[in-house]
Motif scaffolding. Structure first.
Motif, PDB file in Angstrom:
ATOM      1  N   GLN A 258       0.858  -1.184   0.000  1.00 58.94           N
ATOM      2  CA  GLN A 258       0.000   0.000   0.000  1.00 58.94           C
ATOM      3  C   GLN A 258       0.900   1.242   0.000  1.00 58.94           C
ATOM      4  O   GLN A 258       1.643   1.483   0.948  1.00 58.94           O
ATOM      5  CB  GLN A 258      -0.929   0.015   1.220  1.00 58.94           C
ATOM      6  N   HIS A 259       0.845   1.974  -1.090  1.00 64.95           N
ATOM      7  CA  HIS A 259       1.598   3.230  -1.186  1.00 64.95           C
ATOM      8  C   HIS A 259       1.003   4.074  -2.315  1.00 64.95           C
ATOM      9  O   HIS A 259       0.241   3.579  -3.139  1.00 64.95           O
ATOM     10  CB  HIS A 259       3.096   2.977  -1.412  1.00 64.95           C
ATOM     11  N   SER A 260       1.363   5.319  -2.352  1.00 67.62           N
ATOM     12  CA  SER A 260       0.837   6.225  -3.372  1.00 67.62           C
ATOM     13  C   SER A 260       1.625   6.099  -4.659  1.00 67.62           C
ATOM     14  O   SER A 260       2.692   5.465  -4.710  1.00 67.62           O
ATOM     15  CB  SER A 260       0.895   7.667  -2.858  1.00 67.62           C
ATOM     16  N   GLU A 263       5.554   6.963  -5.092  1.00 65.98           N
ATOM     17  CA  GLU A 263       6.642   6.077  -4.668  1.00 65.98           C
ATOM     18  C   GLU A 263       6.959   5.004  -5.711  1.00 65.98           C
ATOM     19  O   GLU A 263       7.732   4.085  -5.435  1.00 65.98           O
ATOM     20  CB  GLU A 263       6.271   5.405  -3.338  1.00 65.98           C
ATOM     21  N   GLU A 267      10.279   2.136  -5.998  1.00 69.94           N
ATOM     22  CA  GLU A 267      10.131   0.679  -6.170  1.00 69.94           C
ATOM     23  C   GLU A 267      10.967   0.183  -7.336  1.00 69.94           C
ATOM     24  O   GLU A 267      11.653  -0.847  -7.248  1.00 69.94           O
ATOM     25  CB  GLU A 267       8.663   0.320  -6.412  1.00 69.94           C
ATOM     26  N   ASN A 330      -4.846   2.712  -2.707  1.00 67.31           N
ATOM     27  CA  ASN A 330      -3.391   2.530  -2.822  1.00 67.31           C
ATOM     28  C   ASN A 330      -2.928   1.086  -2.607  1.00 67.31           C
ATOM     29  O   ASN A 330      -1.730   0.821  -2.447  1.00 67.31           O
ATOM     30  CB  ASN A 330      -2.641   3.435  -1.838  1.00 67.31           C
ATOM     31  N   TYR A 354      10.131   1.974   3.295  1.00 61.31           N
ATOM     32  CA  TYR A 354       9.431   3.180   2.833  1.00 61.31           C
ATOM     33  C   TYR A 354       8.006   2.908   2.328  1.00 61.31           C
ATOM     34  O   TYR A 354       7.332   3.813   1.849  1.00 61.31           O
ATOM     35  CB  TYR A 354      10.241   3.890   1.742  1.00 61.31           C
ATOM     36  N   GLU A 355       7.502   1.678   2.434  1.00 60.06           N
ATOM     37  CA  GLU A 355       6.118   1.408   2.038  1.00 60.06           C
ATOM     38  C   GLU A 355       5.530   0.307   2.917  1.00 60.06           C
ATOM     39  O   GLU A 355       6.255  -0.481   3.522  1.00 60.06           O
ATOM     40  CB  GLU A 355       6.032   1.024   0.554  1.00 60.06           C
ATOM     41  N   THR A 356       4.200   0.287   2.955  1.00 57.93           N
ATOM     42  CA  THR A 356       3.509  -0.690   3.794  1.00 57.93           C
ATOM     43  C   THR A 356       3.329  -2.000   3.035  1.00 57.93           C
ATOM     44  O   THR A 356       2.744  -2.017   1.936  1.00 57.93           O
ATOM     45  CB  THR A 356       2.130  -0.156   4.222  1.00 57.93           C
TER      46      THR A 356
END
Length: 376
Positions: A258-260, A263, A267, A330, A354-356
């Motif tokens: 889950q990220h916007s 980002e 990745e 997201n 840096y991301e879920t």
């Protein structure tokens, strides 16, 4: 009925007729020669005597008197009986077979007329069998064209299935059956040239027919499309992809995150850093089990740079992507292939910074439950 009988009779195999005529002529010649030399008759009487003896009429105007004459007359009469019975039996059997085929053909056409809609399947090989199985499971009407009757001998015809053992490239019936009632023509022979010819034959008379063709060679896909095929599928190419994915399974990871959209490039950099490949992305709509899939197949950081630059210079594309991310809250999944499990584990550790990460190798059903809760 008389016209039908005459049409079938005239199509009897010349092989049987020729054989019968030759045997009759040989016996008749034997009778004439024997009548002339054994019976002592002149030529005209010899012809006459041979004919009535072979036909077992026997008017009695010439009666054998000596032993040799009686033997000759007996052999001629028996030969005539056996030969005529043999010839007529062959002709009658062949006639009955053709009548049976004609009647069977009429029944097939009647069954097709009773179908509201149907699929036409050309070629019943290993691919055609799978196609027929899929269509049958969905209760679809199917007409199978297969020139080799031995291949289809195990198929049981019914109101939903008609088998036509003819070459689709040589019979104009395929053109007639590809009309308005035909939902789709599926061409699955293993020969690209045959497939191309069938496509051209159908498209010539049915411009609106939906044609799906098999292609065995990659270079023939464009040729089949130019010939008029609406879709071209290569089982060999699909099979190759499946083989690769199966072989990569020990090193294949489905990571749900889950990220916007901001980002995305981070990745790309991380995945490229570990020599991994981003195979595809699944976007999970809350409450819907089946995701929206997007094929990526990239491991090059340059691809990530180009994509990022594209979004920066195209506001509409960036807004559309943001709307998609907002619609799925997201939440999306990455299918990532890597050199080995250790590398994939290191990749996960870095991505977590840096991301879920919601889970790895989750099923669509499990992800659907997560999206419901996150949406609430």
């Amino acid at each position: 009925m008389r016209k039908i009988t005459l049409r079938i009779w005239t199509k009897l195999s010349t092989k049987y007729l020729t054989k019968g005529i030759i045997l009759i002529l040989l016996l008749f010649a034997y009778g004439i020669i024997g009548s002339y030399f054994i019976m002592g008759l002149n030529l005209i009487d010899s012809i006459y005597y041979s004919a009535i003896t072979m036909a077992t009429v026997g008017y009695g105007d010439y009666i054998p008197s000596t032993g040799i004459q009686k033997i000759f007359a007996t052999t001629l009469a028996l030969g005539g009986v056996v030969l005529l019975a043999y010839v007529f039996n062959i002709m009658l059997t062949n006639f009955q077979e053709r009548m049976g085929k004609y009647s069977k053909g009429v029944r097939k056409m009647k069954a097709i007329e009773n179908m509201d809609t149907y699929y036409v399947l050309c070629g019943y090989g290993r691919v055609g069998k799978i196609v027929l199985q899929e269509l049958s499971e969905r209760k679809q009407n199917v007409i199978v064209f297969e020139k080799n009757p031995e291949v289809t001998q195990d198929l049981v015809e019914n109101e939903n299935l008609v088998v036509i053992n003819k070459d689709a490239t040589e019979d104009d019936l395929i053109q007639k059956l590809s009309g308005n009632k035909c939902r789709s023509v599926i061409i699955s022979t293993g020969d690209d040239v045959t497939n191309l010819f069938i496509v051209l034959t159908i498209r010539e008379t049915n411009p609106n027919a939906w044609i799906v063709s098999r292609a065995s060679k990659l270079e023939n896909i464009s040729r089949l499309k130019k010939a008029g095929a609406d879709k071209v599928v290569s089982p060999e190419i699909i099979g190759g992809k499946d083989l690769y994915l199966e072989s990569a399974k020990p090193h294949l990871l489905r990571l749900t995150v889950q990220h916007s959209s901001d980002e995305i490039f981070d990745e790309f950099k991380t995945i490229a850093k570990y020599d991994c490949t981003l195979e595809n992305i699944d976007y999970h709509i809350p409450g819907i089990e089946t995701p929206l899939s997007r094929q990526i197949k990239t491991m090059n950081i340059e691809d990530g740079k180009r994509y990022t630059n594209y979004l920066e210079n195209n506001k509409e594309a960036k807004d559309a992507l943001d709307n998609l991310y907002n619609a799925v809250n997201n939440i999306h999944s990455h299918l990532i292939s890597g050199p080995n499990k250790d590398t994939l584990n290191k990749l996960i550790e870095e991505l977590e910074k840096y991301e879920t990460i919601l889970g790895k190798n989750l099923t669509n059903k499990e992800i659907m439950e997560i999206t419901k809760k996150r949406k609430e």
